[in-house]
Design a protein around this motif. Structure first.
Motif, PDB file in Angstrom:
ATOM      1  N   GLY A  37       0.756  -1.147   0.034  1.00  0.00           N
ATOM      2  CA  GLY A  37      -0.015   0.060  -0.047  1.00  0.00           C
ATOM      3  C   GLY A  37       0.875   1.331   0.090  1.00  0.00           C
ATOM      4  N   CYS A  39       1.621   4.874   1.330  1.00  0.00           N
ATOM      5  CA  CYS A  39       1.601   5.587   2.447  1.00  0.00           C
ATOM      6  C   CYS A  39       1.730   7.021   2.213  1.00  0.00           C
ATOM      7  N   GLU A  65       4.217  -0.774   3.557  1.00  0.00           N
ATOM      8  CA  GLU A  65       2.707  -1.311   3.828  1.00  0.00           C
ATOM      9  C   GLU A  65       2.720  -2.672   3.104  1.00  0.00           C
ATOM     10  N   PHE A 148      -2.533  -4.316   4.930  1.00  0.00           N
ATOM     11  CA  PHE A 148      -3.250  -3.386   5.324  1.00  0.00           C
ATOM     12  C   PHE A 148      -2.790  -3.371   6.979  1.00  0.00           C
ATOM     13  N   PRO A 151      -1.189   0.315   8.428  1.00  0.00           N
ATOM     14  CA  PRO A 151      -1.891   1.300   8.748  1.00  0.00           C
ATOM     15  C   PRO A 151      -2.783   1.086  10.026  1.00  0.00           C
ATOM     16  N   PRO A 177      -6.852   7.730   5.396  1.00  0.00           N
ATOM     17  CA  PRO A 177      -6.900   6.137   5.826  1.00  0.00           C
ATOM     18  C   PRO A 177      -6.736   5.947   7.226  1.00  0.00           C
ATOM     19  N   LEU A 315     -11.951  -0.025   2.325  1.00  0.00           N
ATOM     20  CA  LEU A 315     -10.992   1.499   1.925  1.00  0.00           C
ATOM     21  C   LEU A 315      -9.877   1.102   0.839  1.00  0.00           C
ATOM     22  N   ILE A 316      -9.790   0.011   0.397  1.00  0.00           N
ATOM     23  CA  ILE A 316      -8.838  -0.096  -0.806  1.00  0.00           C
ATOM     24  C   ILE A 316      -9.746   0.187  -1.949  1.00  0.00           C
ATOM     25  N   VAL A 332      -2.406   8.801  -5.626  1.00  0.00           N
ATOM     26  CA  VAL A 332      -2.529   9.312  -4.232  1.00  0.00           C
ATOM     27  C   VAL A 332      -2.156  10.842  -3.970  1.00  0.00           C
ATOM     28  N   LYS A 339      -7.384   4.149  -0.089  1.00  0.00           N
ATOM     29  CA  LYS A 339      -5.832   3.366  -0.095  1.00  0.00           C
ATOM     30  C   LYS A 339      -5.834   2.942  -1.414  1.00  0.00           C
ATOM     31  N   MET A 341      -3.415   0.308  -3.683  1.00  0.00           N
ATOM     32  CA  MET A 341      -2.628  -0.868  -3.466  1.00  0.00           C
ATOM     33  C   MET A 341      -1.859  -1.271  -4.759  1.00  0.00           C
TER      34      MET A 341
END
Length: 345
Positions: A37, A39, A65, A148, A151, A177, A315-316, A332, A339, A341
């Motif tokens: 993921g 961040c 992550e 995940f 986080p 997130p 959340l993904i 991002v 989130k 990925m």
């Protein structure tokens, strides 16, 4: 490429280069990376070249992550075998300093933490890591969920520091997130009411979908005014506030909003120096606590997901392949989704 690796060459420049496949040292495992993921800290290093005292002075592999599959085991490793799917806790401490010995290894001065200069991260096809900081995933937990855990562990540590328990009334400031995993962790810990704030209506809609009892759309930079809105919505002040934005007005709101004798935990990192209503906090005995990453939280975070107490899947919102990592970072940076990925296999 044998081992395509995402490297921050310098501020503003991310490239994908082929790197040698590393050999695991004693106590380490070689991992074929699965999911990583992105961040906000990775993006911050890319755009600004530093976070506080951590400055990118040489090319650095990004990503922390993460999850992977064990492909080779180093000498002395007995807790893992080839084929095990694992979540990777990205910080490996020295094991010998005072903080390590008393169980607060997140404060180890010699911590080697992925993608924190000068330590390389794990956004690559292959990566080696200390076996005792790899956590085997049960069959019902995906590698995305494994990534995940990082986080989510921040949420576990923040709620522990805050003392969230059965019946707690909690305010979470910021619905990014980290704010959302704190919301979910607080509810899993038994919080009876959780209110969450943000400046983005879409993020508040997501917060509602994952369990927020109340939401407040912040339109003012006046901390006292926003605190009054929060009290009006909740019917009373929260006992605990977890501040996840790092924005100075939001930190001020956190103090004003919390009931006397309550606790504010600062999770979000903003400017190095912030003006706070410290007298207000002092005369009302509002405790202010910091957190730094997490400590001994991965097993709890994994249990929360494996048991179904927490569902991070909603959340993904975006998925990319390793070769499209630059696009993932740009997504991002634009503030799109929750989130993002990257699948490395």
């Amino acid at each position: 490429m044998a081992n395509p690796t995402v490297i921050l060459k310098k501020q503003g420049e991310i490239v994908i280069e082929d790197c040698p496949i590393p050999e695991p040292k004693p106590g380490e495992v070689l991992l074929q990376m699965q999911d990583v993921g992105i961040c906000g800290s990775d993006v911050h290093y890319w755009q600004h070249g530093r976070i506080g005292d951590f400055v990118v002075k040489a090319p650095m592999v990004l990503g922390h992550e993460a999850s992977g599959v064990v492909s080779k085991v180093g000498e002395g490793v007995s807790n893992l075998k080839v084929g095990d799917r694992v979540a990777i806790e990205p910080g490996v401490p020295c094991h010998t300093c005072k903080n390590c010995k008393i169980g607060r290894y997140n404060l180890c001065p010699d911590m080697k933490f992925c993608s924190t200069p000068p330590v390389h991260g794990n956004l690559a096809k292959f990566y080696t890591h200390a076996a005792d900081f790899c956590f085997k995933l049960p069959d019902n937990v995906s590698t995305e969920e494994g990534a995940f855990l990082e986080p989510l562990s921040v949420g576990v540590h923040a709620c522990r520091r805050a003392g969230v328990s059965l019946g707690s009334r909690v305010l979470v400031c910021g619905a990014g997130p980290i704010g959302l995993v704190n919301l979910m962790t607080a509810k899993a810990n038994g919080a009876s009411e959780v209110c969450i704030t943000d400046i983005d209506e879409k993020r508040l809609e997501m917060a509602k979908a994952v369990g927020a009892d109340y939401t407040v759309l912040v339109k003012s930079r006046d901390g006292q005014e926003v605190a009054r809105q929060i009290e009006e919505v909740m019917g009373q002040k929260p006992e605990i506030t977890i501040e996840c934005s790092g924005a100075p007005p939001s930190i001020q709101t956190a103090i004003y909003a919390t009931e006397s004798g309550g606790c504010v935990v600062l999770v979000g990192l903003g400017p190095a120096d912030v003006t706070l209503p410290i007298v207000n906090a002092s005369v009302r005995e509002v405790d202010i606590r910091g957190i730094f990453r997490y400590v001994n939280c991965y097993p709890t975070a994994l249990a929360m997901i494996a048991s179904g107490k927490v569902n991070v899947k909603p959340l993904i919102t975006h998925r990319f392949k390793l070769q499209d990592s630059v696009k993932a970072f740009e997504t991002v940076a634009k503030g799109e989704g929750i989130k993002v990925m990257i699948h490395c296999a």
